[in-house]
Every structure is written in C-alpha cells, then in structure tokens.
Write a protein that holds these residues in place. Sequence first.
Motif, mmCIF file in Angstrom:
data_model
loop_
_atom_site.group_PDB
_atom_site.id
_atom_site.type_symbol
_atom_site.label_atom_id
_atom_site.label_comp_id
_atom_site.label_asym_id
_atom_site.label_seq_id
_atom_site.Cartn_x
_atom_site.Cartn_y
_atom_site.Cartn_z
ATOM 1 N N PHE A 1 0.836 -1.251 -0.014
ATOM 2 C CA PHE A 1 0.038 0.129 0.172
ATOM 3 C C PHE A 1 0.899 1.317 0.089
ATOM 4 O O PHE A 1 1.868 1.399 0.694
ATOM 5 C CB PHE A 1 -1.037 0.089 1.292
ATOM 6 N N LYS A 2 0.392 2.404 -0.829
ATOM 7 C CA LYS A 2 1.216 3.485 -0.648
ATOM 8 C C LYS A 2 1.127 4.146 0.923
ATOM 9 O O LYS A 2 0.131 3.914 1.346
ATOM 10 C CB LYS A 2 0.491 4.665 -1.367
ATOM 11 N N ARG A 3 1.960 4.980 1.213
ATOM 12 C CA ARG A 3 1.668 5.685 2.573
ATOM 13 C C ARG A 3 0.735 6.457 2.456
ATOM 14 O O ARG A 3 0.381 6.904 1.505
ATOM 15 C CB ARG A 3 3.046 6.458 2.721
ATOM 16 N N GLY A 4 -0.159 6.322 3.725
ATOM 17 C CA GLY A 4 -1.406 6.918 3.919
ATOM 18 C C GLY A 4 -2.473 6.573 3.069
ATOM 19 O O GLY A 4 -3.850 7.069 3.061
ATOM 20 N N TYR A 5 -2.282 5.250 2.535
ATOM 21 C CA TYR A 5 -3.603 4.644 1.897
ATOM 22 C C TYR A 5 -4.729 4.555 2.775
ATOM 23 O O TYR A 5 -4.725 4.313 3.962
ATOM 24 C CB TYR A 5 -3.234 3.130 1.431
ATOM 25 N N ASN A 6 -5.768 5.010 2.336
ATOM 26 C CA ASN A 6 -7.103 5.035 3.040
ATOM 27 C C ASN A 6 -8.321 4.670 2.120
ATOM 28 O O ASN A 6 -8.939 5.462 1.643
ATOM 29 C CB ASN A 6 -7.340 6.324 3.693
ATOM 30 N N PRO A 7 -8.686 3.396 2.053
ATOM 31 C CA PRO A 7 -9.729 3.083 1.233
ATOM 32 C C PRO A 7 -10.971 3.500 1.719
ATOM 33 O O PRO A 7 -11.316 3.810 2.765
ATOM 34 C CB PRO A 7 -9.365 1.413 1.324
ATOM 35 N N PRO A 8 -12.033 3.791 0.651
ATOM 36 C CA PRO A 8 -13.153 4.507 1.087
ATOM 37 C C PRO A 8 -14.036 3.434 1.797
ATOM 38 O O PRO A 8 -13.984 2.330 1.446
ATOM 39 C CB PRO A 8 -13.755 4.830 -0.105
ATOM 40 N N ILE A 9 -15.047 3.870 2.572
ATOM 41 C CA ILE A 9 -16.080 3.112 3.168
ATOM 42 C C ILE A 9 -16.981 2.649 2.208
ATOM 43 O O ILE A 9 -17.591 3.662 1.697
ATOM 44 C CB ILE A 9 -16.556 3.771 4.484
#
Length: 195
Positions: free
Chosen positions: A11-19
């Motif tokens: 994962f890229k740094r700061g990866y934040n998948p959507p809910i």
Amino acid sequence: REYMSSIGHIFKRGYNPPIHWNVIYNLGWKKYSLKEIEKEAKLARDMGCESIYLDPCWNTIEGGEVWDEGRFGSLKGFVRRMENRYNLKVALHTMGNVGPNWVPDNSFSRVNREYPGCFRKDSKGKPYNGLDGCWAICQGSSEWKKEKLKRLKKLIEDGVKFLMFDFCLFDNDLEDYRSCWDDSHGHNVPLTKIE
C-alpha cells in the motif's frame, strides 16, 4: 506478507480505502437496474459511506469485466452521476472465473467468447465447470493476463476508484478448479500453484 511486499504488492503511505456500501445485501446476486442502484446510492450517502460497491452483476457477463452500458449508460457518466448526486466513488467486484449458471446462455461456447482459449482444461482437453456453473479461467494463460489487465485498466481510466478481486484461488473446496493441462497457455503442464 513478506512475499507480497517483495514483489511490489504494498500500500502507498497514507492509503485510506473508502468506506463501501455493498449493494448485494439489499439487491442480491442478480442483474440489477440503474433505478435500484440509485436507491442504494441514497442509502449509502445517508449512512456516510464514501463509495458504492457494485458486487457481481454490473458487467455484461460476470468475470468479463466489461461495463454493461446497455443497463447503465457509459461508465464515465455513471461515475459522474454517483459523484455529483451522492458524493460517492465507484467500486467494482471482479472475478477470476466467468459466467455462473444464472447467466443466459452459460454454454462454454458463449463464455469462451469473453476470453477465447483462456480456460482451464483437464488432461483430456475438457474445460472445468465448477461452483454455480462458473467456468474456470486459467490464470496462468498469458492471453488472459493481457486481456484482463486491459479491461481492468479501462475501468480505472473511466473513473472506478476501487477493485475487489474474488474467486482467484487456484484450488479450493468451493471452486474445485483443478490444474490446467493446456500447453498453448505458456505455463508448465500441468499448471503449478506458484505460476
């Protein structure tokens, strides 16, 4: 995890998948309509979700990964509609097999048109048909990899923000998709799990 990282699956740094709001729980595993998705999008927005996740049945044939424009219009237009009306990203379910038995004309000749010559075959040359009538793709087929990647890239280019990969196991109790013996695919015969 170490192996996946070593081949670049990180994962890229700061990866934040959507809910996600998954439409399958209200709509079921069936060919749904744009009107039904709009209703789900309203629920997703009201619940604070960030993405509408279309589980199976958004495509022309499950596993084919071709957006069904006949039901939903262009994918770019659909993505804009979800963003503008509901502030939602679009996420899609993808599959490592093709054409369950509830698809009209689930014959091998029909699904073979999706990925010609890319299906797993036994030592006698017969294609495997497993869980719910899905035809087993040979994930070791160089042609399948090339075509699948082209289709997935198109989905991303048209605005899809998240893809989920399902039914990609080599062999399990649910799918019973044994090894492939087709030497035209460019893999060892039989196909090995590591391939």
